[in-house]
Design a protein around this motif. Structure first.
Motif, PDB file in Angstrom:
ATOM      1  N   LEU A   1       0.622  -1.222   0.094  1.00  0.00           N
ATOM      2  CA  LEU A   1      -0.098   0.076   0.040  1.00  0.00           C
ATOM      3  C   LEU A   1       0.836   1.299  -0.117  1.00  0.00           C
ATOM      4  CD1 LEU A   1      -2.728  -1.078   2.564  1.00  0.00           C
ATOM      5  CD2 LEU A   1      -2.946  -0.803   0.220  1.00  0.00           C
ATOM      6  N   ARG A   2       2.039   1.124   0.561  1.00  0.00           N
ATOM      7  CA  ARG A   2       2.765   2.329   0.617  1.00  0.00           C
ATOM      8  C   ARG A   2       3.968   2.179  -0.308  1.00  0.00           C
ATOM      9  NH1 ARG A   2       4.967   2.052   6.083  1.00  0.00           N
ATOM     10  NH2 ARG A   2       4.614  -0.271   5.814  1.00  0.00           N
ATOM     11  N   ALA A   3       4.762   3.526  -0.601  1.00  0.00           N
ATOM     12  CA  ALA A   3       5.788   3.364  -1.453  1.00  0.00           C
ATOM     13  C   ALA A   3       7.239   3.626  -0.688  1.00  0.00           C
ATOM     14  CB  ALA A   3       5.622   4.559  -2.513  1.00  0.00           C
ATOM     15  N   GLY A   4       8.203   3.175  -0.960  1.00  0.00           N
ATOM     16  CA  GLY A   4       9.680   3.466  -0.786  1.00  0.00           C
ATOM     17  C   GLY A   4      10.570   3.469  -1.856  1.00  0.00           C
ATOM     18  N   ILE A   5      11.938   3.457  -1.659  1.00  0.00           N
ATOM     19  CA  ILE A   5      13.165   3.526  -2.266  1.00  0.00           C
ATOM     20  C   ILE A   5      13.721   2.356  -2.378  1.00  0.00           C
ATOM     21  CG2 ILE A   5      15.259   4.958  -2.899  1.00  0.00           C
ATOM     22  CD1 ILE A   5      12.699   6.429  -3.224  1.00  0.00           C
ATOM     23  N   LEU A   6      14.114   1.819  -3.581  1.00  0.00           N
ATOM     24  CA  LEU A   6      14.946   0.649  -3.829  1.00  0.00           C
ATOM     25  C   LEU A   6      16.003   1.242  -4.513  1.00  0.00           C
ATOM     26  CD1 LEU A   6      15.306  -2.448  -3.957  1.00  0.00           C
ATOM     27  CD2 LEU A   6      14.376  -2.247  -6.066  1.00  0.00           C
ATOM     28  N   GLY A   7      16.998   1.529  -3.583  1.00  0.00           N
ATOM     29  CA  GLY A   7      18.365   2.476  -4.189  1.00  0.00           C
ATOM     30  C   GLY A   7      19.164   1.577  -5.043  1.00  0.00           C
ATOM     31  N   GLY A   8      19.802   2.324  -5.672  1.00  0.00           N
ATOM     32  CA  GLY A   8      20.700   1.713  -6.839  1.00  0.00           C
ATOM     33  C   GLY A   8      21.973   1.112  -6.091  1.00  0.00           C
ATOM     34  N   ASP A   9      22.335   1.639  -4.966  1.00  0.00           N
ATOM     35  CA  ASP A   9      23.312   0.929  -4.142  1.00  0.00           C
ATOM     36  C   ASP A   9      22.735  -0.538  -3.594  1.00  0.00           C
ATOM     37  OD1 ASP A   9      21.424   2.007  -2.534  1.00  0.00           O
ATOM     38  OD2 ASP A   9      22.913   2.423  -0.724  1.00  0.00           O
ATOM     39  N   THR A  10      21.374  -0.566  -3.080  1.00  0.00           N
ATOM     40  CA  THR A  10      20.801  -1.851  -2.613  1.00  0.00           C
ATOM     41  C   THR A  10      20.716  -3.017  -3.945  1.00  0.00           C
ATOM     42  OG1 THR A  10      19.526  -0.827  -1.103  1.00  0.00           O
ATOM     43  CG2 THR A  10      18.621  -3.006  -1.806  1.00  0.00           C
ATOM     44  N   ILE A  11      20.473  -2.465  -5.106  1.00  0.00           N
ATOM     45  CA  ILE A  11      20.464  -3.225  -6.060  1.00  0.00           C
ATOM     46  C   ILE A  11      21.893  -3.785  -6.457  1.00  0.00           C
ATOM     47  CG2 ILE A  11      19.882  -3.143  -8.509  1.00  0.00           C
ATOM     48  CD1 ILE A  11      17.443  -1.237  -8.412  1.00  0.00           C
ATOM     49  N   ALA A  12      22.574  -2.760  -6.793  1.00  0.00           N
ATOM     50  CA  ALA A  12      24.253  -3.343  -6.848  1.00  0.00           C
ATOM     51  C   ALA A  12      24.716  -4.491  -6.025  1.00  0.00           C
ATOM     52  CB  ALA A  12      25.183  -2.184  -6.863  1.00  0.00           C
ATOM     53  N   GLU A  13      24.346  -4.141  -4.658  1.00  0.00           N
ATOM     54  CA  GLU A  13      24.762  -5.110  -3.673  1.00  0.00           C
ATOM     55  C   GLU A  13      24.237  -6.642  -4.013  1.00  0.00           C
ATOM     56  OE1 GLU A  13      24.842  -5.855   1.122  1.00  0.00           O
ATOM     57  OE2 GLU A  13      23.694  -3.945   0.389  1.00  0.00           O
ATOM     58  N   GLY A  14      22.663  -6.410  -4.170  1.00  0.00           N
ATOM     59  CA  GLY A  14      22.154  -7.749  -4.398  1.00  0.00           C
ATOM     60  C   GLY A  14      22.519  -8.305  -5.565  1.00  0.00           C
ATOM     61  N   ILE A  15      22.897  -7.665  -6.616  1.00  0.00           N
ATOM     62  CA  ILE A  15      23.358  -8.444  -7.866  1.00  0.00           C
ATOM     63  C   ILE A  15      24.679  -8.845  -7.572  1.00  0.00           C
ATOM     64  CG2 ILE A  15      24.150  -7.733 -10.220  1.00  0.00           C
ATOM     65  CD1 ILE A  15      21.893  -5.713 -10.463  1.00  0.00           C
ATOM     66  N   ALA A  16      25.645  -8.231  -7.162  1.00  0.00           N
ATOM     67  CA  ALA A  16      26.880  -8.708  -6.751  1.00  0.00           C
ATOM     68  C   ALA A  16      26.999  -9.699  -5.916  1.00  0.00           C
ATOM     69  CB  ALA A  16      27.652  -7.382  -6.182  1.00  0.00           C
ATOM     70  N   THR A  17      25.945  -9.994  -4.799  1.00  0.00           N
ATOM     71  CA  THR A  17      25.840 -10.910  -3.929  1.00  0.00           C
ATOM     72  C   THR A  17      25.529 -12.153  -4.469  1.00  0.00           C
ATOM     73  OG1 THR A  17      25.658  -9.258  -2.051  1.00  0.00           O
ATOM     74  CG2 THR A  17      25.070 -11.726  -1.600  1.00  0.00           C
ATOM     75  N   LEU A  18      24.412 -12.150  -5.409  1.00  0.00           N
ATOM     76  CA  LEU A  18      23.615 -13.181  -5.695  1.00  0.00           C
ATOM     77  C   LEU A  18      24.129 -13.659  -7.333  1.00  0.00           C
ATOM     78  CD1 LEU A  18      20.139 -12.307  -4.463  1.00  0.00           C
ATOM     79  CD2 LEU A  18      21.658 -13.909  -3.497  1.00  0.00           C
ATOM     80  N   TRP A  19      24.875 -13.125  -7.827  1.00  0.00           N
ATOM     81  CA  TRP A  19      25.307 -13.523  -9.479  1.00  0.00           C
ATOM     82  C   TRP A  19      25.983 -14.672  -9.389  1.00  0.00           C
ATOM     83  CZ3 TRP A  19      23.993 -10.540 -13.556  1.00  0.00           C
ATOM     84  CH2 TRP A  19      24.501 -10.968 -15.044  1.00  0.00           C
ATOM     85  N   ASP A  20      25.429 -15.550 -10.423  1.00  0.00           N
ATOM     86  CA  ASP A  20      25.891 -16.902 -10.435  1.00  0.00           C
ATOM     87  C   ASP A  20      27.226 -16.805 -11.184  1.00  0.00           C
ATOM     88  OD1 ASP A  20      24.901 -19.435 -12.742  1.00  0.00           O
ATOM     89  OD2 ASP A  20      26.418 -19.602 -11.245  1.00  0.00           O
ATOM     90  N   GLU A  21      28.266 -17.470 -10.437  1.00  0.00           N
ATOM     91  CA  GLU A  21      29.589 -17.453 -10.800  1.00  0.00           C
ATOM     92  C   GLU A  21      30.047 -18.207 -12.065  1.00  0.00           C
ATOM     93  OE1 GLU A  21      32.339 -15.697  -9.511  1.00  0.00           O
ATOM     94  OE2 GLU A  21      30.959 -14.733  -8.280  1.00  0.00           O
TER      95      GLU A  21
END
Length: 160
Positions: free
Chosen positions: A132-152
């Motif tokens: 129901l509410r909005a928030g920010i999904l920051g680029g830093d959070t996205i970059a961290e998620g991609i770096a952490t979960l990327w398949d080697e």
């Protein structure tokens, strides 16, 4: 902006919410309305910036494509969250700290790379846990998620 029309819409929104929830006030409706206005304006701004970056890359010979994660990847939530503890109203999610949303975004990025395009991802405004509410999904959070979960095993869209 027509005040009479706004009051009528707020009244109708209150009736709709009242039929689905126990205690929604007109103030809650107004807060939610302004949250969505903020989400709309923020998403419009980041998408314009993303489009300008993609245009510049294309003009310089890069086959770039914008990926807007906030609404496109339904399981992504503000601050990178993907759910609520089970039993939290109004929606129920099973909360197992699953990185499903980020994995869905990574899948879209990998698909883009596989076909020879360069993905340009940006931070975004999106929904919070409650839907129901909005928030920010920051680029830093996205970059961290991609770096952490990327398949080697994947390197530039090709298997090593």
């Amino acid at each position: 902006d027509n005040p009479a029309k706004r009051r009528k819409l707020d009244s109708l929104a209150c009736e709709a919410y009242d039929s689905n929830t126990d205690a929604v006030t007109p103030e809650d409706i107004m807060k939610q309305r302004y949250q969505m206005l903020g989400l709309s304006k923020t998403r419009h701004s980041v998408q314009k910036l993303n489009a300008a970056c993609v245009s510049s890359l294309i003009e310089n010979g890069v086959n770039a494509v914008g990926i807007s994660p906030g609404i496109s990847v339904h399981s992504l939530r503000a601050h990178g969250a993907t759910g609520l503890p089970k039993g939290t109203a109004p929606y129920e999610y099973s909360h197992d700290d699953s990185p499903r949303g980020m994995q869905d975004l990574i899948a879209a990025i990998k698909q883009t790379l596989r076909v020879g395009l360069v993905p340009v991802v940006h931070g975004d405004a999106c929904m919070l846990y409650d839907g129901l509410r909005a928030g920010i999904l920051g680029g830093d959070t996205i970059a961290e998620g991609i770096a952490t979960l990327w398949d080697e095993g994947m390197h530039y869209g090709r298997r090593k």
